[in-house]
Each structure stands twice: as structure tokens, then as C-alpha cells.
Write a protein that holds these residues in place. Sequence first.
Motif, PDB file in Angstrom:
ATOM      1  N   LEU A   3      13.515   0.556  -1.144  1.00 10.04           N
ATOM      2  CA  LEU A   3      12.913   1.767  -1.719  1.00 10.04           C
ATOM      3  C   LEU A   3      12.846   2.883  -0.680  1.00 10.04           C
ATOM      4  O   LEU A   3      13.223   4.039  -0.959  1.00 10.04           O
ATOM      5  N   ASN A   4      12.444   2.515   0.520  1.00  9.00           N
ATOM      6  CA  ASN A   4      12.252   3.554   1.539  1.00  9.00           C
ATOM      7  C   ASN A   4      13.561   4.192   1.988  1.00  9.00           C
ATOM      8  O   ASN A   4      13.636   5.408   2.155  1.00  9.00           O
ATOM      9  N   THR A   5      14.573   3.385   2.191  1.00 10.54           N
ATOM     10  CA  THR A   5      15.830   3.972   2.676  1.00 10.54           C
ATOM     11  C   THR A   5      16.480   4.814   1.585  1.00 10.54           C
ATOM     12  O   THR A   5      17.020   5.882   1.858  1.00 10.54           O
ATOM     13  N   PHE A   6      16.401   4.343   0.349  1.00 15.59           N
ATOM     14  CA  PHE A   6      16.953   5.135  -0.749  1.00 15.59           C
ATOM     15  C   PHE A   6      16.197   6.458  -0.892  1.00 15.59           C
ATOM     16  O   PHE A   6      16.800   7.534  -0.989  1.00 15.59           O
ATOM     17  N   SER A   7      14.885   6.380  -0.911  1.00 12.77           N
ATOM     18  CA  SER A   7      14.069   7.584  -1.099  1.00 12.77           C
ATOM     19  C   SER A   7      14.271   8.579   0.036  1.00 12.77           C
ATOM     20  O   SER A   7      14.309   9.794  -0.186  1.00 12.77           O
ATOM     21  N   ALA A   8      14.384   8.064   1.241  1.00 16.08           N
ATOM     22  CA  ALA A   8      14.531   8.957   2.398  1.00 16.08           C
ATOM     23  C   ALA A   8      15.830   9.745   2.288  1.00 16.08           C
ATOM     24  O   ALA A   8      15.872  10.951   2.546  1.00 16.08           O
ATOM     25  N   LEU A   9      16.904   9.068   1.890  1.00 16.24           N
ATOM     26  CA  LEU A   9      18.178   9.784   1.768  1.00 16.24           C
ATOM     27  C   LEU A   9      18.107  10.795   0.614  1.00 16.24           C
ATOM     28  O   LEU A   9      18.532  11.938   0.744  1.00 16.24           O
ATOM     29  N   TYR A  10      17.531  10.350  -0.491  1.00 18.09           N
ATOM     30  CA  TYR A  10      17.354  11.263  -1.625  1.00 18.09           C
ATOM     31  C   TYR A  10      16.579  12.514  -1.209  1.00 18.09           C
ATOM     32  O   TYR A  10      16.990  13.647  -1.489  1.00 18.09           O
ATOM     33  N   ALA A  14       0.823  -1.220   0.000  1.00 16.75           N
ATOM     34  CA  ALA A  14       0.000   0.000   0.000  1.00 16.75           C
ATOM     35  C   ALA A  14       0.854   1.267   0.000  1.00 16.75           C
ATOM     36  O   ALA A  14       0.578   2.218  -0.738  1.00 16.75           O
ATOM     37  N   GLY A  15       1.925   1.248   0.778  1.00 14.13           N
ATOM     38  CA  GLY A  15       2.771   2.443   0.876  1.00 14.13           C
ATOM     39  C   GLY A  15       3.395   2.795  -0.462  1.00 14.13           C
ATOM     40  O   GLY A  15       3.412   3.950  -0.886  1.00 14.13           O
ATOM     41  N   MET A  16       3.888   1.778  -1.108  1.00 13.30           N
ATOM     42  CA  MET A  16       4.484   1.987  -2.436  1.00 13.30           C
ATOM     43  C   MET A  16       3.458   2.470  -3.435  1.00 13.30           C
ATOM     44  O   MET A  16       3.716   3.375  -4.229  1.00 13.30           O
ATOM     45  N   GLN A  17       2.307   1.819  -3.384  1.00 15.90           N
ATOM     46  CA  GLN A  17       1.236   2.174  -4.319  1.00 15.90           C
ATOM     47  C   GLN A  17       0.900   3.662  -4.187  1.00 15.90           C
ATOM     48  O   GLN A  17       0.760   4.368  -5.181  1.00 15.90           O
ATOM     49  N   LYS A  18       0.840   4.105  -2.944  1.00 13.15           N
ATOM     50  CA  LYS A  18       0.515   5.502  -2.692  1.00 13.15           C
ATOM     51  C   LYS A  18       1.628   6.421  -3.229  1.00 13.15           C
ATOM     52  O   LYS A  18       1.365   7.416  -3.900  1.00 13.15           O
ATOM     53  N   TYR A  19       2.854   6.026  -2.928  1.00  8.20           N
ATOM     54  CA  TYR A  19       4.012   6.827  -3.343  1.00  8.20           C
ATOM     55  C   TYR A  19       4.067   6.938  -4.873  1.00  8.20           C
ATOM     56  O   TYR A  19       4.215   8.022  -5.451  1.00  8.20           O
ATOM     57  N   PHE A  20       3.893   5.814  -5.529  1.00  5.13           N
ATOM     58  CA  PHE A  20       3.943   5.818  -6.995  1.00  5.13           C
ATOM     59  C   PHE A  20       2.769   6.606  -7.581  1.00  5.13           C
ATOM     60  O   PHE A  20       2.901   7.273  -8.622  1.00  5.13           O
ATOM     61  N   GLY A  21       1.627   6.539  -6.915  1.00  4.68           N
ATOM     62  CA  GLY A  21       0.477   7.323  -7.370  1.00  4.68           C
ATOM     63  C   GLY A  21       0.754   8.827  -7.309  1.00  4.68           C
ATOM     64  O   GLY A  21       0.408   9.579  -8.237  1.00  4.68           O
ATOM     65  N   ILE A  22       1.406   9.227  -6.238  1.00  5.05           N
ATOM     66  CA  ILE A  22       1.754  10.652  -6.111  1.00  5.05           C
ATOM     67  C   ILE A  22       2.713  11.069  -7.230  1.00  5.05           C
ATOM     68  O   ILE A  22       2.567  12.117  -7.857  1.00  5.05           O
ATOM     69  N   CYS A  23       3.702  10.202  -7.497  1.00  5.41           N
ATOM     70  CA  CYS A  23       4.646  10.492  -8.593  1.00  5.41           C
ATOM     71  C   CYS A  23       3.883  10.664  -9.894  1.00  5.41           C
ATOM     72  O   CYS A  23       4.102  11.621 -10.646  1.00  5.41           O
ATOM     73  N   GLN A  24       2.996   9.700 -10.172  1.00  9.29           N
ATOM     74  CA  GLN A  24       2.235   9.741 -11.425  1.00  9.29           C
ATOM     75  C   GLN A  24       1.453  11.046 -11.532  1.00  9.29           C
ATOM     76  O   GLN A  24       1.457  11.690 -12.589  1.00  9.29           O
TER      77      GLN A  24
END
Lengths: 190, 190, 190, 190, 190, 190
Positions: C50-57, C20-30
Amino acid sequence: MTDQTAPTALDLPPLEPLPAGMQKYFGICQDKLGMVPNVLRAHAFDENKLNTFSALYNELMLGDSGLSKLEREMIAVAVSAVNGCFYCLAAHGAAVRQLSGDPKLGEMLVMNYRVAPLDARQRAMLDFAVKVTKASTEIEEADREMLRQVGFSDRDIWDIANVTGFYNMSNRVASATGMVPNDEYHAQFR
Amino acid sequence: MTDQTAPTALDLPPLEPLPAGMQKYFGICQDKLGMVPNVLRAHAFDENKLNTFSALYNELMLGDSGLSKLEREMIAVAVSAVNGCFYCLAAHGAAVRQLSGDPKLGEMLVMNYRVAPLDARQRAMLDFAVKVTKASTEIEEADREMLRQVGFSDRDIWDIANVTGFYNMSNRVASATGMVPNDEYHAQFR
Amino acid sequence: MTDQTAPTALDLPPLEPLPAGMQKYFGICQDKLGMVPNVLRAHAFDENKLNTFSALYNELMLGDSGLSKLEREMIAVAVSAVNGCFYCLAAHGAAVRQLSGDPKLGEMLVMNYRVAPLDARQRAMLDFAVKVTKASTEIEEADREMLRQVGFSDRDIWDIANVTGFYNMSNRVASATGMVPNDEYHAQFR
Amino acid sequence: MTDQTAPTALDLPPLEPLPAGMQKYFGICQDKLGMVPNVLRAHAFDENKLNTFSALYNELMLGDSGLSKLEREMIAVAVSAVNGCFYCLAAHGAAVRQLSGDPKLGEMLVMNYRVAPLDARQRAMLDFAVKVTKASTEIEEADREMLRQVGFSDRDIWDIANVTGFYNMSNRVASATGMVPNDEYHAQFR
Amino acid sequence: MTDQTAPTALDLPPLEPLPAGMQKYFGICQDKLGMVPNVLRAHAFDENKLNTFSALYNELMLGDSGLSKLEREMIAVAVSAVNGCFYCLAAHGAAVRQLSGDPKLGEMLVMNYRVAPLDARQRAMLDFAVKVTKASTEIEEADREMLRQVGFSDRDIWDIANVTGFYNMSNRVASATGMVPNDEYHAQFR
Amino acid sequence: MTDQTAPTALDLPPLEPLPAGMQKYFGICQDKLGMVPNVLRAHAFDENKLNTFSALYNELMLGDSGLSKLEREMIAVAVSAVNGCFYCLAAHGAAVRQLSGDPKLGEMLVMNYRVAPLDARQRAMLDFAVKVTKASTEIEEADREMLRQVGFSDRDIWDIANVTGFYNMSNRVASATGMVPNDEYHAQFR
């Protein structure tokens, strides 16, 4: 033209019969130099290629310039040393020995131009040519400014840039096609 | 010619008045391209320099060859990327986008030609051009043989070598003189 | 997420069903970007990665900093040009064009940042980033001091170092995994 | 935390008082390692920076993987040797000595990984990591294929790429900020 | 001599029986160092080779000089780090640790000499040695002048040049023959 | 000894009076070579330095070996070309011309050894010497194996490694001290 060895590693035989213009040009070379330089023989498969290459060479190396003909040959050798071009080092090393009357200068430029006892102007000229050869990506206004500070005009800088560029082309064409220098060069002007 | 910015960092103003031949040539450029490429404007201080440069360019890039015009532009871009030449990447990147109808291909060649999905022939062509650019000292018969094995003739190898050489010259002249590309290139054929 | 091409050359399919978390994140990107950047899709096989990479980014590129977002993107592009990273040059080249409103600036940073007409502060920033990228072994106090002299604080230097480091990581991950940029980037903000 | 030396050359003092979460984390380090690694102390000026960095570190170096923890430390050292990173060579050289129980292996990886008597799998892993470090521009499918041929899965390749990338980031952050390793590392596990 | 492992990757067994002079020399090594260094065992197939190598080593490293023995060992390590020579880094890293009583200094010189807190004289000495190692082509009078400005005499410069040269020889002989350092070095003087 | 120019850029005058042993040695050089090579004159400030250097030189270049004297000189030139050493290229280039009776071979080795028409054995020998010179870090068993496959014994490999190492020392000593070759070399054996 007595030397019948192929001038490159490519199978590109000269036009047969040689067009009149080429025949005349090669005849003049034979008379004045005692040989037809292999870089010209290499182009003898196509008259327009020979003509456009020769015209640019003549303009850059023999045309009017604030650089002496010796200085242009010095650039040719310093650039060719960076690129390890056997053809150009042999041919233009001989030219430096001839035009300078200083065989040791020719050897120094072939082996490591930094050991040559040049004045500041010529040293800056070769430093620029070598930097443009090895790292043109990094050339900036400061590099041009260093040439101006030792007395070069902007027109001179154009000429240094173009002679440097020309040998970066010729070195690569010679190496990529396996071009061999005429044997005559090696013993000349020693 | 409405763009009045200096084409290089050198103070080399165009002949005034522009000789008739140049005027005609620049007029054709303006009509066909919508601009006079700055590399031509940069030569406008000397008619013979412009003519000899243009003649070699036209012979190599537009003359008869086993390489398509697009392939010659692909070499131009791959070589210019190694040398970080802003002028040539802008101008010839646009040419690749135009001739290929594939804007992504242009971007790939500018950024890293190894990611482009090329067939074996074109990949070998660019690998050779890039090796000749970075390390012409190390080119040997085996490198030419790899070109023959993917179908290039010796005449094609001559052309690859000469186009590669030409951009190693042009890149260095552009960087050494601070040549700037016409702004028009950046948005073209996206 | 309509683009179904694999984001890398590795066989690492996304979790199915997408958490669900990813789905939401990708939806926001879209919604916001019109696409899900492939670097995120590439991490979709493992939620914590995905989360650790994105958080640092997000912390480095979007968090508080004395560097503007554009400046951080400029570092991203200059670093990626050294490393020839197709993914990052496409994505962050577009970001520079967008944030600066100056498409030519984006092209300059992709092709050779030295030709961009930057002020002393930004030029020093990119010179530092490029030296850290090419030769971090040789960085010393004098290099940091040059940043301080154009006005950067020690906290700014931390940020320059970390953004530079981040793209030296991302470039290598992208190249090592064969990551491809979304096609959308190429034509954006031209 | 008895070592009071600044962890980097930057003036970035830790938060005062240290937030509870950091205090706890550093306390655990002190208990388990006998020190707080300077890379963590360096981040102590900003809680979110410490957390995002640590989270990525923990995921990559301690999370599930087909690579053993020792193998990930071996990559860290081989990469750091290319980049001449004093911090990472000291810290991760000690880790290799500890995890392998083979002090000589640690020395070999610091000095020249090619002399280490590795099996084909680990050698291919380090060859890939070193190529990605020195020339990520040139990585292609053939490089990934060599990893598959010695038994690595695509998920393993992801992990090799990311650990390699991570140290290319950390090495540069450490060198760019003048980070110094804790003295304790030098004599450990000899 | 209890260590019977071959000192190199070459099949060059020692003379049998060992000539009296060698036997005596190796006995002294065993007594004083607790081992016969493998570089000497490697020469044991030919008495004149052992003697000429040892004589030059002793003259350069132990003879009269304005450089202390520690300084000569520091050069040995800094040079060997550039060349990635496992043998010399292990052996002379131990020597730096022993002569300086500062194990961290040894590690710094192995890992990146630029991080060592040296005075201006020793730093200039190592900068010169490293430049001579990496780019002797580019050494000029200005480089020698920098040594003179921090207090070195011309005789000192001779010694720096020769010690630097010697390890550029030894590093290459060691790597080219697969020479392995005695295990004893790794744990010494930690 | 009629040439009174200083043999290096260092102020290191010869012992005065010259010790009897040196006087005799230099007399022999004068008789046999028509000059005292400057590398010997450069050592004339210290008898033990001259003797240990000469002894190693004589052992490596003139002692028993599976390599001919010409082959050892060929290595000297190929190595010196990589290092751009004016002294060694002048002196050993002349030696190759003399020993081979083939002036063109000497020029090829000075300019780019890859163009010389060598048999597989000598080509492998020079490839090894050049790799050891440029990247000794990367030499491994496979490189030695390539020498064995063209017929070299392990003793020959020792000799190739040591001659290669010796010129990597001499090149650096010559460049670092500003050593100049005797003028006589340039015109010899053309």
C-alpha cells in the motif's frame, strides 16, 4: 422466383401467401434483374422490415446525389472488402463491372482498391470510406477537409458517409445471418 | 427547438421553412423528450432522408421483437463503445440508464461491457454484437448456434444482427459527419 | 469504511486489525472523499505494498509538475479508455468532471478524446499519451519533438511519460484483479 | 559512475551535487552490479521520484512472493517483448540469463516466449502476463481461474498482475523518454 | 554433424544414406560454420527441396546486389522480429553481430530496430521492409519513391522486396514446422 | 509475348537479347497458357533470379505432394486474400476456377474463405495457412496436431507450411514491386 435456396442460415420463411406489395416488387426484380436478390428474399418474413430497408437502400443508392451510381457502388465494394462480406462483394462487384463496363475495375476493388488507377477525387472518396470503415473513431475534421479539397461538397460528404455507413450495416447483417448471394452474380459482366 | 447549434460539422442547413411533416415530428420530440435529437436535426435538409432513416430506426428499435427495448439499447451502447462514437454513447447510454433504472449498468456498457453482471443470455447477445462489430468476417454458424443455445430464436438472431448493423451504420455516419449529441443527455438518469 | 464489498475478485482480505498507519490513512480518505477508494482497500492486505503504491501515485499525480492536476487526470482517463479499465474510467472520469467543472469534458475523454475541444497543447499531450499506450514500440524523437513544439519542457515530457505509464500499470492491475470502483463515483459531479 | 552518456533523450541532468542518499545508493549499485543502471540515473534529477520508483520496484521484484525472482524477471522480459522495449529487454534479458543460468532461455523470452520449454505453471503465468499486456480489456474471471488451476494462489495472482503492470509502465516510460540500457548488459551471462 | 536433435517438430528424417551432393554440402557447412544449420538439415528428407531452397537463398543473400551482405542480414532480422521467429532471429542476429562487428546493433534489430542509430538510407530500407512485412496491402508508389529518394535504384528496390519476401517465407516455414536454431548461434559474436 | 506493358512499377527491363533458355521457357508459357505470366517477365532482367524463383515454384506447386494441385492453389488464394495481393488473387483465383471447375469456389476463396463449403480436412488446411499468414508468432504444436487429426501427415504439414510461406513471399514481392497480373486472368474460367 425459381431459386428456392434459403437466402440466409436462419429459419425465417417468407410470408405465405406473399403480400400483394411484395409480390409486385419481387416480380419487378425478376423482370429487370432476372432474379430476386437474396437480401430482399431474406426480408420476406416481415413486410415492414422489407419496406424500411428497401426505402433506405433506394434513397441512398438511387436517389439524387453528387455521387454517380457507379461511385456509390465503388464505395459499397471497397467497404465490403474490408469486412470480407461475400454477399455484398458478389452483388456489388457485379454492379461495378456493369456500371463501369470495366470488369478489371470490379476485380481491383474486390481485391485491393489501392491498385485501381483512380483519379484523386475517387481515390480520396474510397480512402475516406475505408478509414470510416476500419477506424471511425479516428475520423476528424482533417479527413472531411481532404474530401473538400478534391472537390466534394458537404452534401457529397454526407452521402459518402451514409453509403459507407449503409454497407457497414449490410455487411454485418449479411455475415451475421449467413446470407448467400444469388449464383447469377458471379459470371455477370465479366 | 431552442438549441441552435449545428448538429454536425457539415454545412447542411435545415429546409426553410421546415415542411409540415417534419415540423410535426420535431414538435413531438420536443414535447416527449424535451429536445429534438441532433441525429434528426442533421437529416432536416432533406425530407426523404429523414423519413427513410427514421422509419428504419423505429422498426428496429421500437417494433415488435423478442428483444426488449432495453436489450436493443444495450446492443447500441456496446457497439458504439467499440466504435468510440461520442454521439451514440451519449444518447444511448442515457437510454440504458433510463430503461434499466440502473445508472451503473449504463456506465459499464460505455466503459467495458465485460464487467457488467449480465445473465448468460444477455452476455451472449453482447458478445455476438461485439464480434459482429469488430470481426464480421469471422462470424460463422457456430456463433449463431451459441445464441440459440442461450434461448434466442432465429427471429431474435435476425434482430440482434440488424440492431448491431444499424449502430455500425449510425456510429460511422455520426463520426464521419462530426455529429454532436444534445447536451441534455449527459446528466440524464444519473 | 461502510462499504464492505470486496474491492477485487481476489481473496485477499485486509490485515486484521488494520495497522495504525493504514487506519489513519483510510480515515483521512473517508473524511475528505466520503469513501476509501477501492484501489487502496485492495492493497490493505500488505502495508508495504500500500505504501509504495500510494507514494508513487502521490508523487506523480499530486507532486510538483508543469502539468496541472486536471491535465494529469485527463491523461489518466484517455489512457484508461484505450485499455477499457472500468475502475480507472469511473474514478478518474469523476476527477476530470470535478477538477474541470465541465461534466461534458469528462464524458468526451471517456468516450473518445478526439471529440473534445482541446487547445493544441493539451491535444498533443493526449495524442502522445494515447500513442505511448497503444504503440510505445513506435515512439521516437519526432514524437517528443511534437510535445516540445507546443510548449512542453523536457521535464514536462518526463511527467507525461510517467503519468501515462502509471495508468498503463494501474489499468492492467485493475483489470487483472477484477477491481471494482466505488459506486459513489458514478453520480459525482454530473 | 564512469559512463557519462545521457540515460534518456531528455535534457534532465542529475542533481548537482548528488544528495547523500542517492550517492550512497548509486555507490552500492556500482559495487554490486559494476554500473549504475540507467533507469536510476534517469531519475537522478529528483530525489523523491527516484525513491518512490525504486521503492515500488524493490517491493515488487525483490519482496516476498510466491513467485521466484527468476519468474518475476521472466514476466518482465515477456511483457517487454510485446512492447518492444529495448531498455527492459536488454536489462531483464540479462537478468533471466543470470538467474536461470540458461542463456538460451533468455533469448527465447526476448524472441518469442512460446518456444520456451516451460512447465504448465510458468507457461500459464506468461500467457496471462502477455494477455494482460496486449488486451487487459478482455481479462475476466476465467483467466484468473486458469492461473488457480495450475497452482497459483490469489496472492500469487496479485503479484503476477502487479509485476506485469509494472513493466507495462516501465516499458512505456523507457520508450517515451528514449531511455538507453547500459552497454554492459548485452554481453553478460552469455 | 554431431548435433542429432531433430531440426523441426515434424517427423521427417533425413534421407539414408545421405546423397553424395548433400553430404558434400553439409561437410562444407561443418567446416566453414562449425555446424550444419538446422534449416538445411530440415530439408534433408528431399534433395530437390534442399536444392531449390538453397539456390534461392544463395542468390538473394550472397548474389550480386547493391545491398551489402550486412544490409541483407539486417533486413532478415528486422523482418523476423515482426514475425517473432526464434530460428531466424537467432541465426541472422548472429550474422548481423558477425558482419557488423557490433553486437549491440544485432540486439537492437532483434529488440526494436527503431532504436538503432542508422543513417537515413538504412533506416528507410528497414522501414520499407517492416511495412511490407506488416501491411503489404498498403504499399504504393509513394513507398518505393521514398527508397529512391535516399539513393536506392530500382534494382535495389527489387532486392529489398525479395529479401523481405524471403524472410516472410522462412519465418513462417520455421514457425509452422517448429524449427529450432542450432544452439551455437546464441553465444556467437557477443 | 505480345503484351508489352511493364510487369512491375520498377524500371527493370528484360535482358536483351533474351538468353536462349528464357526464350524457350517463355515460348512454352505462351503456347500452353496463351501468355507469359508477368511474374516471370518481372524476373527477366536476371537469368539466375528467374531460374531460382521458378525452380522453387515448380517444386512446391507442381512437385510430388500429398496435397493436390488444387489444394495448393486454394492455399495460394486464401493467403493472398489476407495480404490483399492483386497479382496473386487474379492469377491463382483463375487457377482455382480452372482446376476445380467451380467458379464460385474461386470467388469464395478470394472474398472470404470461411463461406466456402469445405470438408474438415481442407478447412483445417486453410485455417492453418491463414493463421500462419496472420500470426505465425503464435503457431504451436497444437496447431500442427489439428492438421494431423484431420488426416495430414507430417510431410503434408511441411508442404502446407511451405506453400503458405511461398505466397507470403510472393504476395509481398508483388505488392512491393507493384506487379500487375496479366489481363487475361480476369475473365478466365468464369
